[in-house]
Scaffold this active site. Structure first.
Site, PDB file in Angstrom:
ATOM      1  N   LYS A  96      -1.313   4.758 -14.276  1.00 49.97           N
ATOM      2  CA  LYS A  96      -2.688   5.076 -14.650  1.00 49.97           C
ATOM      3  C   LYS A  96      -3.372   5.736 -13.463  1.00 49.97           C
ATOM      4  CE  LYS A  96      -4.113   0.898 -15.600  1.00 49.97           C
ATOM      5  NZ  LYS A  96      -2.974   0.047 -15.249  1.00 49.97           N
ATOM      6  N   MET A 118     -10.825   2.600  -4.438  1.00 55.32           N
ATOM      7  CA  MET A 118     -10.950   3.486  -5.610  1.00 55.32           C
ATOM      8  C   MET A 118     -12.319   4.147  -5.642  1.00 55.32           C
ATOM      9  SD  MET A 118      -9.104   0.994  -8.424  1.00 55.32           S
ATOM     10  CE  MET A 118     -10.203  -0.381  -8.035  1.00 55.32           C
ATOM     11  N   PRO A 157       0.777  -1.235   0.000  1.00 52.07           N
ATOM     12  CA  PRO A 157       0.000   0.000   0.000  1.00 52.07           C
ATOM     13  C   PRO A 157       0.810   1.287   0.000  1.00 52.07           C
ATOM     14  CG  PRO A 157       0.062  -0.915   2.196  1.00 52.07           C
ATOM     15  CD  PRO A 157       0.767  -1.901   1.319  1.00 52.07           C
ATOM     16  N   ASP A 206       3.349   1.109 -11.789  1.00 54.02           N
ATOM     17  CA  ASP A 206       2.139   1.927 -11.804  1.00 54.02           C
ATOM     18  C   ASP A 206       2.288   3.181 -10.964  1.00 54.02           C
ATOM     19  OD1 ASP A 206       0.627   0.420 -13.516  1.00 54.02           O
ATOM     20  OD2 ASP A 206      -0.491  -0.638 -11.955  1.00 54.02           O
TER      21      ASP A 206
END
Length: 500
Positions: A58, A172, A13, A36
């Site tokens: 992204k 998210m 995390p 990422d």
């Protein structure tokens, strides 16, 4: 050509110490690393210097490298014979599209492995003081994505979730949070149910916003909660204030720049991060052994003229050892000599080669080492940096001690990211700069330029020689009580608590 392989690694995390041992081992062996946006900079620091990196980061509604192209990159790099690590935040199989990437590799006949990571669904909640299960509050945990395909509504069975009476974690879900809350309330969840948002979970900048479910959207908007963040709903959230251990760490919220060389930074950065600080590790100098080193090699052929071998840094120990081994010698060649180290870190470096220091001064700097050697008597062979601080040589000369001073390594300034670093310093981005040697001060000034403004940042120095170099460049400083990483850390804690 040797066939390559892709290893899908969960980076965890954000806290670099939550990267698994197996994941770290894979990363250290990588030829190519594809990563990422949510992989923390502290984890990216673990990428080996020789590995090629590919940023395919992204974020919501912005995919500079689309998923199908990422799949192709992984296959292409492996087919070139490379050992590829695909580094993804959290766990690759928990809403990380890891399964899609491996499906593509399987169809292409590419060898692959998957190393799970610590998911933020559990870790960020834990760092926010929220145990996701508890006998008195919840006996089940449900992890749901709060992200919908662009242009489509959320496809969540809210009524089923409410019936579970368990802890609900939405990943998210920052943008969709008001819709999620509305869906839960419409499905019959009590508006007084405890809920929380945890932003940047496990990182020093973590924030928690807690409220009753029905008022959470308003509270989160007022707090300015932004992605990445997760939403936790359930009775366990009521425990956050009592169990928020992370918020009570002594360096919580402090931003510290560590200037130590990359191969020496780990102990200090790890300790500071463990205490809650946001640490930027920027090695402003690197050390390189002087090889070949004719002066040292000639001396090592016959050490009978010396009684002491003295070292002022771990880098000197390592450079000496490389030179000794290059001559086909080992520790037995040093049998007649006694060994002196400027401080505990240098003594530990000797221990790493099976050697024990016979002398370590009470005050760990070159001047006191020189005083102690002069008092002990005997000729000294001093092996140290090409531009070593003058303290030890001056002390030996002042007492008429016989010595030879041979440079065995040099420091090289690192100017990468120097303009970005200067801007961050002048904007007050850092509370402290940790200096572990005078060479790190000189390296920082060489990178930033002589007119860099340090008025908004305090230098933490490991000793008086280092502090003197910092003052010479106009850097306000405080000095640790002892020349050790622990004392430097204690200094940061004392200053944070209002000490001087």
């Amino acid at each position: 050509m040797t066939a390559g392989r892709v290893t899908l690694v969960g980076a965890g995390p954000g806290d670099p110490e939550l990267l698994t041992i197996k994941g770290l081992r894979a990363l250290e062996q990588a030829d190519v690393v594809v990563y990422d946006r949510l992989v923390s900079p502290a984890v990216l620091e673990r990428i080996p210097a020789g590995a090629r990196t590919i940023d395919v980061g992204k974020e919501a509604s912005r995919h500079p490298v689309p998923q199908h192209r990422i799949n192709q990159i992984l296959a292409e790099e492996a087919q070139k014979g490379h050992n590829v690590v695909r580094l993804k935040g959290g766990d690759p199989f928990v809403f990380g599209r890891g399964g899609e990437e491996l499906e593509h590799l399987a169809r292409q006949g590419v060898d692959f492995r998957e190393i799970p990571g610590v998911t933020s669904a559990i870790a960020a909640a834990a760092y926010g003081g929220i145990p996701v299960t508890h006998r008195d509050y919840a006996s089940s945990l449900h992890i749901i994505t709060g992200h919908a395909r662009e242009g489509e509504p959320l496809r969540i069975d809210f009524e089923a979730l409410v019936r579970t009476r368990g802890t609900l974690v939405f990943l998210m879900g920052v943008t969709a949070m008001p819709a999620i809350v509305a869906g839960l309330l419409a499905a019959g969840m009590d508006g007084a149910t405890p809920a929380a948002m945890v932003e940047n979970g496990t990182l020093p900048g973590q924030r928690r916003c807690a409220a009753a479910l029905e008022s959470l959207p308003e509270r989160a908007a007022a707090t300015g909660i932004r992605s990445p963040a997760l939403l936790v709903v359930g009775g366990v959230c009521a425990l956050a204030e009592e169990l928020c251990w992370f918020d009570r760490l002594p360096l919580r919220g402090k931003r510290i720049l560590v200037t130590r060389p990359r191969d020496r930074a780990g102990t200090l950065t790890g300790r500071l991060r463990e205490l809650g600080a946001e640490v930027t590790s920027w090695p402003c100098v690197e050390t390189a052994p002087i090889l070949p080193c004719p002066a040292m090699e000639a001396t090592l052929e016959d050490l009978s003229a010396y009684q002491w071998l003295a070292f002022t840094s771990p880098a000197g120990v390592d450079a000496f050892w490389q030179g000794l081994r290059s001559l086909g010698r080992d520790a037995r060649h040093l049998a007649p000599l006694r060994l002196a180290a400027v401080g505990p870190a240098t003594a530990r470096a000797l221990s790493g080669h099976g050697l024990e220091a016979d002398l370590v001064p009470e005050r760990c700097d070159g001047a006191h080492l020189g005083e102690a050697l002069a008092a002990a008597g005997g000729r000294v062979l001093l092996l140290r940096a090409e531009e070593g601080a003058p303290g030890i040589a001056e002390a030996l000369a002042r007492h008429g001690a016989a010595f030879d001073d041979i440079p065995v390594y040099r420091t090289v300034c690192n100017t990468a990211r120097s303009q970005e670093l200067r801007r961050e310093l002048e904007e007050g981005r850092f509370d402290f700069i940790a200096f572990t040697s005078a060479s790190t001060v000189r390296g920082l000034m060489a990178a930033l330029g002589p007119d860099a403004d340090f008025s908004r940042t305090l230098g933490l120095c490991i000793g008086e020689q280092t502090a003197g170099e910092a003052r010479r460049h106009g850097i306000p400083v405080r000095v640790a009580e002892r020349a050790s990483m622990d004392a430097l850390t204690e200094l940061a804690i004392n200053l944070t608590n209002g000490g001087i």
